[in-house]
Design a protein around this motif. Structure first.
Motif, PDB file in Angstrom:
ATOM      1  N   ALA B 108       0.833  -1.199   0.000  1.00  0.00           N
ATOM      2  CA  ALA B 108       0.000   0.000   0.000  1.00  0.00           C
ATOM      3  C   ALA B 108       0.865   1.244   0.000  1.00  0.00           C
ATOM      4  O   ALA B 108       1.994   1.240   0.497  1.00  0.00           O
ATOM      5  N   LEU B 109       0.333   2.320  -0.570  1.00  0.00           N
ATOM      6  CA  LEU B 109       1.022   3.603  -0.552  1.00  0.00           C
ATOM      7  C   LEU B 109       0.658   4.323   0.737  1.00  0.00           C
ATOM      8  O   LEU B 109      -0.459   4.167   1.247  1.00  0.00           O
ATOM      9  N   ASP B 167      -2.847   0.032  -5.201  1.00  0.00           N
ATOM     10  CA  ASP B 167      -2.588   1.465  -5.004  1.00  0.00           C
ATOM     11  C   ASP B 167      -1.708   2.037  -6.121  1.00  0.00           C
ATOM     12  O   ASP B 167      -1.962   3.111  -6.653  1.00  0.00           O
ATOM     13  N   ARG B 168      -0.661   1.278  -6.447  1.00  0.00           N
ATOM     14  CA  ARG B 168       0.303   1.827  -7.396  1.00  0.00           C
ATOM     15  C   ARG B 168      -0.215   1.829  -8.832  1.00  0.00           C
ATOM     16  O   ARG B 168       0.193   2.657  -9.642  1.00  0.00           O
ATOM     17  N   LEU B 169      -1.124   0.937  -9.106  1.00  0.00           N
ATOM     18  CA  LEU B 169      -1.758   0.964 -10.433  1.00  0.00           C
ATOM     19  C   LEU B 169      -2.626   2.234 -10.551  1.00  0.00           C
ATOM     20  O   LEU B 169      -2.577   2.951 -11.552  1.00  0.00           O
ATOM     21  N   ILE B 170      -3.373   2.523  -9.502  1.00  0.00           N
ATOM     22  CA  ILE B 170      -4.210   3.734  -9.522  1.00  0.00           C
ATOM     23  C   ILE B 170      -3.316   4.970  -9.673  1.00  0.00           C
ATOM     24  O   ILE B 170      -3.593   5.872 -10.471  1.00  0.00           O
ATOM     25  N   GLY B 190       1.652  18.741 -13.121  1.00  0.00           N
ATOM     26  CA  GLY B 190       2.472  19.181 -12.004  1.00  0.00           C
ATOM     27  C   GLY B 190       2.272  18.438 -10.688  1.00  0.00           C
ATOM     28  O   GLY B 190       2.887  18.809  -9.682  1.00  0.00           O
ATOM     29  N   LEU B 191       1.406  17.410 -10.660  1.00  0.00           N
ATOM     30  CA  LEU B 191       1.243  16.675  -9.405  1.00  0.00           C
ATOM     31  C   LEU B 191       2.469  15.783  -9.174  1.00  0.00           C
ATOM     32  O   LEU B 191       2.928  15.079 -10.073  1.00  0.00           O
ATOM     33  N   LYS B 192       3.003  15.844  -7.941  1.00  0.00           N
ATOM     34  CA  LYS B 192       4.170  15.041  -7.566  1.00  0.00           C
ATOM     35  C   LYS B 192       3.698  13.666  -7.068  1.00  0.00           C
ATOM     36  O   LYS B 192       2.517  13.469  -6.797  1.00  0.00           O
ATOM     37  N   ASP B 193       4.664  12.751  -6.906  1.00  0.00           N
ATOM     38  CA  ASP B 193       4.312  11.403  -6.451  1.00  0.00           C
ATOM     39  C   ASP B 193       3.587  11.422  -5.105  1.00  0.00           C
ATOM     40  O   ASP B 193       2.682  10.621  -4.874  1.00  0.00           O
ATOM     41  N   GLN B 194       3.973  12.323  -4.211  1.00  0.00           N
ATOM     42  CA  GLN B 194       3.277  12.370  -2.930  1.00  0.00           C
ATOM     43  C   GLN B 194       1.822  12.825  -3.116  1.00  0.00           C
ATOM     44  O   GLN B 194       0.914  12.319  -2.459  1.00  0.00           O
ATOM     45  N   VAL B 200      -4.697   8.717  -3.968  1.00  0.00           N
ATOM     46  CA  VAL B 200      -5.048   7.301  -3.810  1.00  0.00           C
ATOM     47  C   VAL B 200      -5.650   7.060  -2.430  1.00  0.00           C
ATOM     48  O   VAL B 200      -6.661   6.365  -2.284  1.00  0.00           O
ATOM     49  N   ALA B 201      -5.055   7.685  -1.408  1.00  0.00           N
ATOM     50  CA  ALA B 201      -5.572   7.514  -0.041  1.00  0.00           C
ATOM     51  C   ALA B 201      -7.027   7.978   0.032  1.00  0.00           C
ATOM     52  O   ALA B 201      -7.866   7.339   0.667  1.00  0.00           O
ATOM     53  N   TRP B 202      -7.331   9.086  -0.641  1.00  0.00           N
ATOM     54  CA  TRP B 202      -8.712   9.586  -0.616  1.00  0.00           C
ATOM     55  C   TRP B 202      -9.642   8.675  -1.433  1.00  0.00           C
ATOM     56  O   TRP B 202     -10.770   8.389  -1.027  1.00  0.00           O
ATOM     57  N   ILE B 203      -9.164   8.189  -2.558  1.00  0.00           N
ATOM     58  CA  ILE B 203      -9.984   7.302  -3.387  1.00  0.00           C
ATOM     59  C   ILE B 203     -10.323   6.019  -2.603  1.00  0.00           C
ATOM     60  O   ILE B 203     -11.435   5.502  -2.678  1.00  0.00           O
TER      61      ILE B 203
END
Lengths: 165, 348
Positions: B108-109, B167-170, B190-194, B200-203
């Protein structure tokens, strides 16, 4: 040994008869324009011994509301003796007779859908005759779909176990 | 005893035969997926299945998507297929798209859902809906109607998607987007990996908020049969009057048996009153292109051998459950009420 054998047979039957929630809808897409596909559909229906009762046009009435499909039709079909026998016994089933197939144009292709008659199995648990009837209708509709698919130049494979629950 | 053994032997041979025969993925696709996704993967009622997106998918995601479907979002769960059959479809799709599966670290992320929510409201909500259930009417790229989107944004809170996608697929989908379908690449924006991990956490949170789907009672009958207190002709006239009063357009009457036998043998005491409200109907067709399988609306009136006059209508609760389409259910309720009102009015 005996009870063991029965258990194996029961297990095998359970495996082969498929789940309780088989597909509620039968569908196919044929690579063919809808006005031609519908003619093949009608002749396939007749080939399988059904009469085409009529074809309902939904497209013209709905154009004004934004329907963009140039063909949206519903083909009604049935066999008179089946209809009479069933309506005499189960008047409520008249709501679903004659049978129908919806035909919708999508680009140059045609999508056909029907309610899977086996969806009704659950409602007549004690009537074996109805169960057999629903199974036969389902097989006929799938064969009719295959027939139209073949007419469009498609190669039809033998139906696989997943499709014959 | 002999017969049991024979039966057993036969059955095991049969089962072994079924298991050994290699399933044909192409044929399975044509029979089970083609109607909604189209052969070249252009999409239809279902989403496009093209090479661009398949590069981002793991085979595990595809396998689980086929198995679990998308409950309430039209795509059925193919639970009756064997693992080998599902795999054969995945293999066929890999070949057709000429892609290799992408492998993901399954862990999980770690993301901050509060920040993810802010980003979601800013960037995603207008397409996927505040609840992640998809915005707009209908699914896929269904061509038979005007649409608010090129491709209808899928329900990413849907339990089918949530269970299939890691998570990482999303995160990867958010990064690269679906430019061909109108979803921009958020890495480019411009969205960074974080940020994408926060999304993803919100989804995932949205996925937990999805309400349980209503189940219809097992004893709901497929149709309602009501006895009319009036004679056949009066009942027919009353039904028509009630329908006109409710602003329906009535089609010419048809006998139930009409077209199935010659006109002299048709039972004229079984008649279908067919009606339609094109405006409402069109709203429903946008959401459910297969609605034609239960159209047009019809009240069947029949005189039985014992002289009783019956009104027969489909039980719309049961009918609605066949589509696996939760958007349809809301509109359907109104239809159901109208049907019930008319039957009440006519049989009073």
């Amino acid at each position: 040994m005996r009870s063991h054998a029965i258990a194996v047979v029961l297990l095998a039957l359970a495996l082969l008869s498929g789940p309780a929630h088989a597909d509620k809808m039968l569908m196919t897409r044929v690579p063919m324009k809808a006005d031609i596909a519908i003619e093949y559909l009608k002749s396939a229906i007749e080939e399988y011994g059904y009469a085409v009762a009529h074809v309902q046009m939904c497209d013209s009435g709905m154009k004004g509301f934004g329907l963009e499909s140039d063909v949206y039709r519903v083909v009604f079909f049935g066999k008179i003796d089946e209809v009479r026998r069933i309506v005499a016994k189960h008047p409520g089933f008249a709501a679903y007779l004659p049978l129908k197939i919806a035909v919708v144009a999508e680009r140059g292709e045609t999508v056909m859908s029907a309610v899977n008659p086996r969806t009704f199995d659950a409602y007549y648990p004690k009537d074996r005759e109805m169960k057999i009837q629903f199974g036969r209708w389902r097989n006929d509709i799938l064969d009719i779909f295959d027939e139209v698919y073949r007419a469009a130049g498609g190669k039809v494979a033998r139906r696989l176990p997943s499709n014959t629950p | 005893m002999k017969t049991t053994q024979l039966l057993l032997a036969g059955l095991s041979l049969f089962i072994a035969g079924q298991a050994l025969a290699l399933p044909d993925g192409r044929a399975l696709y044509i029979q089970n997926c083609n109607a909604c996704h189209q052969f070249q993967g252009a999409g239809g009622i279902g989403l496009p299945l093209n090479a661009a997106k398949f590069r981002d998918y793991s085979d595990d995601y595809l396998f689980k998507t086929i198995r679990n479907g998308r409950p309430g979002r039209i795509m059925p769960a193919f639970q009756e297929m064997s693992d080998a059959q599902v795999k054969a479809i995945v293999t066929f799709l890999r070949k057709r798209t000429d892609t290799k599966p992408r492998a993901y670290d399954p862990s999980a992320l770690a993301g901050d859902p509060t920040h993810g929510r802010k980003l979601f409201e800013k960037h995603c909500q207008r397409c996927h809906g505040a609840d992640g259930q998809g915005r707009g009417e209908g699914t896929g790229v269904t061509l038979s109607r005007k649409r608010a989107f090129l491709v209808m944004p899928p329900a990413i809170a849907n339990p089918g998607f949530q269970a299939a996608a890691s998570d990482r697929l999303i995160q990867q989908v958010i990064r690269v987007g679906r430019p061909q379908s109108g979803m921009p690449s958020f890495a480019r924006l411009g969205l960074k990996d974080q940020d994408t991990a926060d999304l993803v956490a919100w989804i995932r949170k949205l996925g937990k908020r999805v309400a349980k789907r209503p189940r219809i009672a097992p004893d709901e009958p497929p149709s309602h049969v009501v006895e009319s207190p009036y004679d056949f002709d009066t009942t027919v006239a009353n039904v028509k009057q009630a329908l006109v009063g409710a602003n329906f357009r009535i089609f010419p009457d048809r006998y139930l048996e009409q077209g199935l036998t010659d006109e002299f043998s048709v039972n004229q005491r079984q008649i279908g009153i067919r009606f339609c409200n094109f405006n409402k109907l069109y709203d429903m067709l946008k959401i459910e292109p297969r609605l034609g399988v239960v159209l047009p609306c019809r009240i069947t009136i029949m005189e039985r051998a014992n002289g009783k006059v019956l009104l027969v209508v489909p039980n719309l609760k049961v009918v609605a459950s066949w589509f696996n389409n939760d958007q349809l259910l809301a509109l359907w309720k109104r239809m159901e009420d109208t049907f019930n009102d008319i039957i009440d009015e006519v049989t009073l």
